[in-house]
Design a protein around this motif. Sequence first.
Motif, PDB file in Angstrom:
ATOM      1  N   THR A  22       0.834  -1.203   0.000  1.00 16.74           N
ATOM      2  CA  THR A  22       0.000   0.000   0.000  1.00 16.74           C
ATOM      3  C   THR A  22       0.864   1.248   0.000  1.00 16.74           C
ATOM      4  O   THR A  22       0.559   2.218  -0.700  1.00 16.74           O
ATOM      5  N   GLY A  23       1.935   1.228   0.782  1.00 15.36           N
ATOM      6  CA  GLY A  23       2.835   2.384   0.821  1.00 15.36           C
ATOM      7  C   GLY A  23       3.441   2.683  -0.537  1.00 15.36           C
ATOM      8  O   GLY A  23       3.504   3.842  -0.964  1.00 15.36           O
ATOM      9  N   ILE A  24       3.870   1.629  -1.234  1.00 14.38           N
ATOM     10  CA  ILE A  24       4.451   1.819  -2.572  1.00 14.38           C
ATOM     11  C   ILE A  24       3.386   2.342  -3.537  1.00 14.38           C
ATOM     12  O   ILE A  24       3.621   3.303  -4.284  1.00 14.38           O
ATOM     13  N   CYS A  25       2.206   1.739  -3.513  1.00 19.51           N
ATOM     14  CA  CYS A  25       1.122   2.151  -4.416  1.00 19.51           C
ATOM     15  C   CYS A  25       0.692   3.591  -4.128  1.00 19.51           C
ATOM     16  O   CYS A  25       0.569   4.405  -5.051  1.00 19.51           O
ATOM     17  N   PHE A  26       0.470   3.905  -2.863  1.00 17.25           N
ATOM     18  CA  PHE A  26       0.032   5.246  -2.484  1.00 17.25           C
ATOM     19  C   PHE A  26       1.112   6.279  -2.807  1.00 17.25           C
ATOM     20  O   PHE A  26       0.838   7.319  -3.393  1.00 17.25           O
ATOM     21  N   GLY A  27       2.352   5.972  -2.438  1.00 16.35           N
ATOM     22  CA  GLY A  27       3.445   6.912  -2.670  1.00 16.35           C
ATOM     23  C   GLY A  27       3.700   7.168  -4.151  1.00 16.35           C
ATOM     24  O   GLY A  27       3.855   8.315  -4.580  1.00 16.35           O
ATOM     25  N   ALA A  28       3.721   6.091  -4.939  1.00 13.36           N
ATOM     26  CA  ALA A  28       3.987   6.245  -6.373  1.00 13.36           C
ATOM     27  C   ALA A  28       2.868   7.008  -7.071  1.00 13.36           C
ATOM     28  O   ALA A  28       3.123   7.907  -7.882  1.00 13.36           O
ATOM     29  N   SER A  29       1.616   6.670  -6.739  1.00 11.33           N
ATOM     30  CA  SER A  29       0.500   7.360  -7.402  1.00 11.33           C
ATOM     31  C   SER A  29       0.396   8.808  -6.951  1.00 11.33           C
ATOM     32  O   SER A  29       0.106   9.698  -7.761  1.00 11.33           O
ATOM     33  N   LEU A  30       0.664   9.100  -5.678  1.00  9.83           N
ATOM     34  CA  LEU A  30       0.650  10.484  -5.206  1.00  9.83           C
ATOM     35  C   LEU A  30       1.787  11.276  -5.848  1.00  9.83           C
ATOM     36  O   LEU A  30       1.602  12.426  -6.256  1.00  9.83           O
ATOM     37  N   PHE A  31       2.964  10.653  -5.971  1.00  7.55           N
ATOM     38  CA  PHE A  31       4.090  11.315  -6.638  1.00  7.55           C
ATOM     39  C   PHE A  31       3.742  11.636  -8.093  1.00  7.55           C
ATOM     40  O   PHE A  31       4.049  12.720  -8.587  1.00  7.55           O
ATOM     41  N   LEU A  32       3.078  10.690  -8.774  1.00 11.96           N
ATOM     42  CA  LEU A  32       2.662  10.925 -10.159  1.00 11.96           C
ATOM     43  C   LEU A  32       1.686  12.095 -10.246  1.00 11.96           C
ATOM     44  O   LEU A  32       1.829  12.975 -11.099  1.00 11.96           O
ATOM     45  N   LEU A  33       0.691  12.135  -9.362  1.00 16.22           N
ATOM     46  CA  LEU A  33      -0.282  13.226  -9.387  1.00 16.22           C
ATOM     47  C   LEU A  33       0.368  14.574  -9.076  1.00 16.22           C
ATOM     48  O   LEU A  33       0.060  15.582  -9.719  1.00 16.22           O
ATOM     49  N   LEU A  34       1.271  14.592  -8.093  1.00 17.07           N
ATOM     50  CA  LEU A  34       1.966  15.842  -7.769  1.00 17.07           C
ATOM     51  C   LEU A  34       2.875  16.275  -8.912  1.00 17.07           C
ATOM     52  O   LEU A  34       3.001  17.465  -9.196  1.00 17.07           O
ATOM     53  N   SER A  35       3.480  15.303  -9.598  1.00 19.20           N
ATOM     54  CA  SER A  35       4.310  15.626 -10.764  1.00 19.20           C
ATOM     55  C   SER A  35       3.471  16.233 -11.873  1.00 19.20           C
ATOM     56  O   SER A  35       3.880  17.176 -12.539  1.00 19.20           O
ATOM     57  N   LEU A  36       2.264  15.680 -12.063  1.00 24.48           N
ATOM     58  CA  LEU A  36       1.372  16.215 -13.093  1.00 24.48           C
ATOM     59  C   LEU A  36       0.917  17.631 -12.765  1.00 24.48           C
ATOM     60  O   LEU A  36       0.622  18.412 -13.672  1.00 24.48           O
ATOM     61  N   SER A  37       0.859  17.967 -11.470  1.00 31.19           N
ATOM     62  CA  SER A  37       0.469  19.330 -11.110  1.00 31.19           C
ATOM     63  C   SER A  37       1.603  20.322 -11.361  1.00 31.19           C
ATOM     64  O   SER A  37       1.360  21.510 -11.519  1.00 31.19           O
ATOM     65  N   ALA A  38       2.843  19.825 -11.428  1.00 32.44           N
ATOM     66  CA  ALA A  38       3.981  20.715 -11.650  1.00 32.44           C
ATOM     67  C   ALA A  38       4.436  20.737 -13.108  1.00 32.44           C
ATOM     68  O   ALA A  38       4.940  21.749 -13.584  1.00 32.44           O
ATOM     69  N   CYS A  39       4.276  19.632 -13.827  1.00 29.29           N
ATOM     70  CA  CYS A  39       4.760  19.528 -15.211  1.00 29.29           C
ATOM     71  C   CYS A  39       3.634  19.026 -16.108  1.00 29.29           C
ATOM     72  O   CYS A  39       2.614  18.522 -15.632  1.00 29.29           O
ATOM     73  N   SER A  40       3.854  19.116 -17.408  1.00 27.03           N
ATOM     74  CA  SER A  40       2.867  18.606 -18.351  1.00 27.03           C
ATOM     75  C   SER A  40       2.904  17.078 -18.346  1.00 27.03           C
ATOM     76  O   SER A  40       3.896  16.461 -17.961  1.00 27.03           O
ATOM     77  N   ILE A  41       1.831  16.477 -18.818  1.00 22.79           N
ATOM     78  CA  ILE A  41       1.747  15.009 -18.839  1.00 22.79           C
ATOM     79  C   ILE A  41       2.816  14.416 -19.748  1.00 22.79           C
ATOM     80  O   ILE A  41       3.368  13.353 -19.464  1.00 22.79           O
ATOM     81  N   VAL A  42       3.158  15.118 -20.827  1.00 23.86           N
ATOM     82  CA  VAL A  42       4.199  14.628 -21.740  1.00 23.86           C
ATOM     83  C   VAL A  42       5.540  14.575 -21.016  1.00 23.86           C
ATOM     84  O   VAL A  42       6.272  13.583 -21.093  1.00 23.86           O
ATOM     85  N   SER A  43       5.863  15.641 -20.274  1.00 20.36           N
ATOM     86  CA  SER A  43       7.130  15.669 -19.528  1.00 20.36           C
ATOM     87  C   SER A  43       7.172  14.590 -18.462  1.00 20.36           C
ATOM     88  O   SER A  43       8.188  13.912 -18.287  1.00 20.36           O
ATOM     89  N   VAL A  44       6.069  14.435 -17.736  1.00 18.27           N
ATOM     90  CA  VAL A  44       6.029  13.430 -16.664  1.00 18.27           C
ATOM     91  C   VAL A  44       6.223  12.033 -17.242  1.00 18.27           C
ATOM     92  O   VAL A  44       7.022  11.240 -16.730  1.00 18.27           O
ATOM     93  N   LEU A  45       5.513  11.718 -18.333  1.00 16.57           N
ATOM     94  CA  LEU A  45       5.664  10.400 -18.960  1.00 16.57           C
ATOM     95  C   LEU A  45       7.084  10.193 -19.473  1.00 16.57           C
ATOM     96  O   LEU A  45       7.657   9.107 -19.350  1.00 16.57           O
TER      97      LEU A  45
END
Length: 197
Positions: A22-45
């Motif tokens: 759960t920690g890995i899933c929650f942390g990775a998905s939250l990191f992805l969402l926070l990354s999307l709030s700072a950068c474009s989806i193309v950059s994040v991918l």
Amino acid sequence: MDSEHWKEHVVELVYWRDLQRTGICFGASLFLLLSLSACSIVSVLAYISLALLSVTISFRIYKGIVQAVQKSEDGHPFKMYLEQDIAISSDVVHKYSELALGRFNTAVKELRRLFLVEDLVDSLKFAVLMWILTYIGALFNGLTLIIIAHVAVFTWPVVYEKHQVQIDHYYGLVNNQVKDVIAKIKAKIPGAKPKSE
């Protein structure tokens, strides 16, 4: 994997039954969402792909060097994953597309009912909800709401499980107050028909 098995995995995740997973899933998905709030989806991918490629290429080179030094014939380090069948069967696609189509049709019928004022009280409740959402939309953008919902999904079940009695008590009090107010409003609105039970 059938839907019941899948639901069990989701419940185990949100109730933190396996802390590491759960920690890995929650942390990775939250990191992805926070990354999307700072950068474009193309950059994040692109950054995620580069990071993953850096790890896999480095591991492949490392295993190649180890095999050359030890003169072993272990083969490709990712052979097990390369041979796995990852294709999605047409049965699974058909099953979930039928499910999605059923939910979509139900939502369209409900929206038609609300917008064409089949039941005045339900349409008024929907209008109040939309009015509240205008204020929420002014305060938060969609991605921020998704992040808040994501955090709530991983925290609310555990909080509710630990404090269920108190939460149910206060929810019952609020629910009774709301029902009383709705009943008073229905009584004052001409043409509002009570729903048949």
